[in-house]
Design a protein around this motif. Structure first.
Motif, PDB file in Angstrom:
ATOM      1  N   ASP A 268      -5.442  -1.895 -10.036  1.00  0.00           N
ATOM      2  CA  ASP A 268      -3.948  -2.553 -10.121  1.00  0.00           C
ATOM      3  C   ASP A 268      -4.262  -4.221 -10.241  1.00  0.00           C
TER       4      ASP A 268
ATOM      5  N   GLN B 118       1.523   7.369  -0.812  1.00  0.00           N
ATOM      6  CA  GLN B 118       2.299   8.418  -1.378  1.00  0.00           C
ATOM      7  C   GLN B 118       1.583   9.155  -2.224  1.00  0.00           C
ATOM      8  N   LYS B 119       0.407   8.772  -3.001  1.00  0.00           N
ATOM      9  CA  LYS B 119      -0.418   9.296  -3.896  1.00  0.00           C
ATOM     10  C   LYS B 119      -1.367  10.216  -2.875  1.00  0.00           C
ATOM     11  N   TYR B 120      -1.733   9.692  -1.867  1.00  0.00           N
ATOM     12  CA  TYR B 120      -2.977  10.502  -0.910  1.00  0.00           C
ATOM     13  C   TYR B 120      -2.452  10.879   0.147  1.00  0.00           C
ATOM     14  N   LYS B 121      -1.185  11.110   0.320  1.00  0.00           N
ATOM     15  CA  LYS B 121      -0.361  11.421   1.568  1.00  0.00           C
ATOM     16  C   LYS B 121      -0.956  12.755   2.089  1.00  0.00           C
TER      17      LYS B 121
ATOM     18  N   ASP C 261      -8.318   2.428  -6.948  1.00  0.00           N
ATOM     19  CA  ASP C 261      -6.917   2.139  -7.534  1.00  0.00           C
ATOM     20  C   ASP C 261      -6.175   0.623  -7.413  1.00  0.00           C
TER      21      ASP C 261
ATOM     22  N   VAL D 158     -10.672   9.417   0.223  1.00  0.00           N
ATOM     23  CA  VAL D 158      -9.365   9.000  -0.016  1.00  0.00           C
ATOM     24  C   VAL D 158      -9.453   7.328  -0.133  1.00  0.00           C
TER      25      VAL D 158
ATOM     26  N   LYS E   8       2.510   2.770  -2.495  1.00  0.00           N
ATOM     27  CA  LYS E   8       2.278   3.749  -3.384  1.00  0.00           C
ATOM     28  C   LYS E   8       0.898   4.526  -3.323  1.00  0.00           C
ATOM     29  N   TYR E   9       0.052   3.850  -2.555  1.00  0.00           N
ATOM     30  CA  TYR E   9      -1.355   4.627  -2.327  1.00  0.00           C
ATOM     31  C   TYR E   9      -1.125   5.564  -1.308  1.00  0.00           C
TER      32      TYR E   9
ATOM     33  N   ARG F  27     -11.015   6.272  -3.477  1.00  0.00           N
ATOM     34  CA  ARG F  27     -10.012   6.398  -4.581  1.00  0.00           C
ATOM     35  C   ARG F  27      -8.831   5.558  -4.315  1.00  0.00           C
ATOM     36  N   ALA F  28      -8.463   5.185  -3.023  1.00  0.00           N
ATOM     37  CA  ALA F  28      -7.617   4.317  -2.871  1.00  0.00           C
ATOM     38  C   ALA F  28      -8.072   2.646  -3.310  1.00  0.00           C
TER      39      ALA F  28
ATOM     40  N   TYR G 124       0.938  -1.221  -0.038  1.00  0.00           N
ATOM     41  CA  TYR G 124       0.026   0.057  -0.002  1.00  0.00           C
ATOM     42  C   TYR G 124       0.924   1.284  -0.024  1.00  0.00           C
TER      43      TYR G 124
END
Length: 582
Positions: A91, A9-12, A87, A80, A6-7, A83-84, A4
């Motif tokens: 993936d 980092q994307k929604y940090k 994603d 969040v 990268k998720y 959206r996560a 998790y």
């Protein structure tokens, strides 16, 4: 952070903002009992109305601020987490699309559906919970302990004892729950598998009248799911009341000890009231923390199952800088191979199978534009030739060559762009006929589609009122077996690849229609290499050369006349199919 990372980092930024809002909300909740203690001790006990109004106004202000922070973190948490989740599902689907055949064999489709739906939903709920209440509960619990200690350190020893007892029960709950939730997810896989198999074979079930057997099978897996769910929830069922009892005993002890301390003037009424409220907050937080850990255990099981999917090996390929590439991309003239096919001493056994070779020391060569028929008894390894040619698997020994290059040295996309496959079991998708044909060529014009259907003897589509716009049900349920095969053949033709592989693709056609389709295919053979994998001698006889397989070994190779003279297996097949009808 594992899978998790990268998720995060994307929604940090929104994630950390939500955590900040949760912390501020918890701080506001913690101030409430302290302010109430001031109202009692400084206002009510001293009969000072000004102090009551002053601290009362502060309580209203703090409560309002907490409400604002709660609204913000709820909005951020919902946004969040969803959206996560989107994603993550994307993936997973992308990974499944790139599964190698060996990877796809390890996880059945019913389990994949559960992992993409139920397991992903569990992760979404966990992310949402972290941003909404999971972070608030520990902060509130720790804050309540600290503030209660400052209020009266003598009473705080009761809290320490309660927290220690609850922590021990939480650890025990986690150890007992994890294996049970893992079993629960597997039970859910089984329910999905049974339902999926029934939906796929619903006509067969009706034909054989096996309703009772199907109902019994579903009832068994459904009962197993119920039992697994009960066993998984039973830990929480036992732990939650014990927690309530533990904290209730702690609260009663705090009231009793507070009364004793008040008599000897070591505690104020406001402090005791605030302390009891803090005990209530600690109780609420501990119950939430218990649910957090149980949710974490279930999410851990789901995460492990998701990780199994993401860790599966991908389709066989090489890094782009190492891979052989055609001169261009797609099957256009620039990127088109000649269509020369060769197997050189190929031996292969399926991963995870019996270990016995499905093909053993098989060799043959097809020049561009020529045709080859592969014939042999059931289980002789005919379809495996197609899987190796398309690089669904790689040979254990020997080489599979396209235009003289080992396919293992070629990028898998280049291999498959230059080969059109018509499988034995036609797979059509919901949508129009034209949309299905465009799987072969995404930019195909209607005239190209019509020509491909005519070559596949699929004029029945063109004669229908809707024509190419005829809607097909899921898996082409509104077409007969022969009609589905003809649409599938047209999809292979429209690709216009240099190599066309037909894996027993005319098995549902009558002899006359099959002969017409074969004639149409071979008329254009100067443009492509054609491989017929077949059970029919009439199909094999029309090819330039014939390969005869038995138990994975090459038992004969040559023309029909040559094999009739020197191949016993081929003679037996011919006699049973041709001479046996006379």
């Amino acid at each position: 952070m594992g899978i998790y990372g990268k998720y995060f980092q994307k929604y940090k930024i929104p994630f950390l903002t939500a955590i900040f809002c949760v912390s501020c909300e918890a701080f506001c909740d913690l101030l409430g009992p302290t302010l109430m203690a001031r109202i009692i001790d400084s206002g009510i006990e001293r009969q000072d109305t000004g102090q009551v109004l002053h601290f009362g106004a502060l309580m209203i202000l703090v409560t309002g601020a907490g409400a604002v922070f709660a609204v913000i973190r709820n909005i951020l948490a919902s946004n969040v987490s969803q959206r996560a989740g989107k994603d993550l599902r994307g993936d997973l689907f992308e990974k499944i699309m790139h599964f190698s055949e060996a990877g796809a064999d390890r996880i059945e489709s019913g389990s994949l559906i559960t992992r993409m739906s139920n397991d992903t939903t569990q992760v979404i709920q966990f992310i949402n919970g972290i941003m909404r209440i999971f972070m608030k509960a520990p902060v509130t619990c720790i804050g309540s302990i600290i503030l209660a200690t400052f209020l009266n350190w003598r009473l705080s020893f009761i809290i320490y004892g309660v927290v220690a007892a609850v922590a021990a029960m939480i650890i025990l709950s986690m150890k007992l729950s994890y294996p049970r939730f893992a079993v629960l997810q597997k039970a859910m896989d089984q329910v999905n598998r049974v339902v999926q198999e029934y939906l796929i074979g619903v006509r067969l079930v009706k034909a054989f009248g096996t309703y009772e057997e199907e109902e019994n099978q579903f009832n068994n897996v459904n009962r197993n799911l119920m039992d697994s769910s009960i066993r998984a929830q039973m830990i929480i069922t036992y732990i939650a009341p014990i927690l309530n009892l533990t904290v209730g005993i702690g609260t009663a002890a705090a009231v009793y000890l507070g009364a004793r301390l008040f008599k000897i003037e070591l505690a104020n009424p406001g402090d005791i009231s605030a302390f009891i409220i803090y005990m209530a907050q600690i109780l609420s937080s501990l119950l939430i923390i218990t649910n957090i850990f149980n949710t974490f255990v279930r999410t851990k099981a789901s995460t492990q199952r998701i990780k199994e999917v993401l860790d599966q090996e991908e389709d066989l390929s090489l890094p782009e800088e190492m891979a052989y590439q055609a001169d261009g991309s797609g099957t256009g003239e620039e990127g088109r191979l000649k269509g020369e096919v060769a197997f050189s001493h190929v031996t292969f056994s399926y991963p995870g199978g019996s270990g016995l070779p499905v093909l053993e020391d098989v060799s043959f060569h097809i020049r561009p534009g020529r045709s080859l028929a592969v014939i042999g008894p059931t289980g002789s390894g005919k379809s495996t030739l197609a899987w190796l040619l398309l690089r669904f698997y790689d040979a254990d020994e020997g080489e599979v060559l396209l235009d003289g290059t080992d396919v293992r040295r070629m990028d898998v996309r280049t291999v498959r762009q230059n080969i059109a496959l018509v499988p034995q079991k036609p797979m059509l998708f919901s949508g129009t006929v034209l949309e299905n044909l465009r799987w072969g060529k995404s930019d195909a014009k209607k005239k190209e589609a019509e020509a491909a259907l005519q070559a596949a003897e699929g004029s029945f589509i063109l004669q229908a009122a809707e024509g190419l716009d005829k809607n097909l049900g899921s898996a082409g349920v509104n077409l007969s077996g022969g009609q589905k095969q003809r649409v599938s053949i047209a999809r292979g033709i429209i690709k216009n690849a240099p190599v066309l592989v037909l894996d027993d693709a005319t098995s549902a056609l009558d002899a006359i229609t099959e002969a017409r389709v074969r004639k149409n295919l071979l008329q254009g053979r100067q443009k492509r290499t054609t491989v017929f994998i077949t059970q029919r001698c009439t199909t094999a006889m029309a090819a330039d050369d014939i390969l005869v397989l038995e138990n994975g070994r090459c038992m004969g190779y040559g023309t029909h006349e040559e094999l009739m003279e020197n191949c016993r297996i081929y003679q037996e097949i011919y006699q049973s199919q041709i001479e046996g009808r006379r």
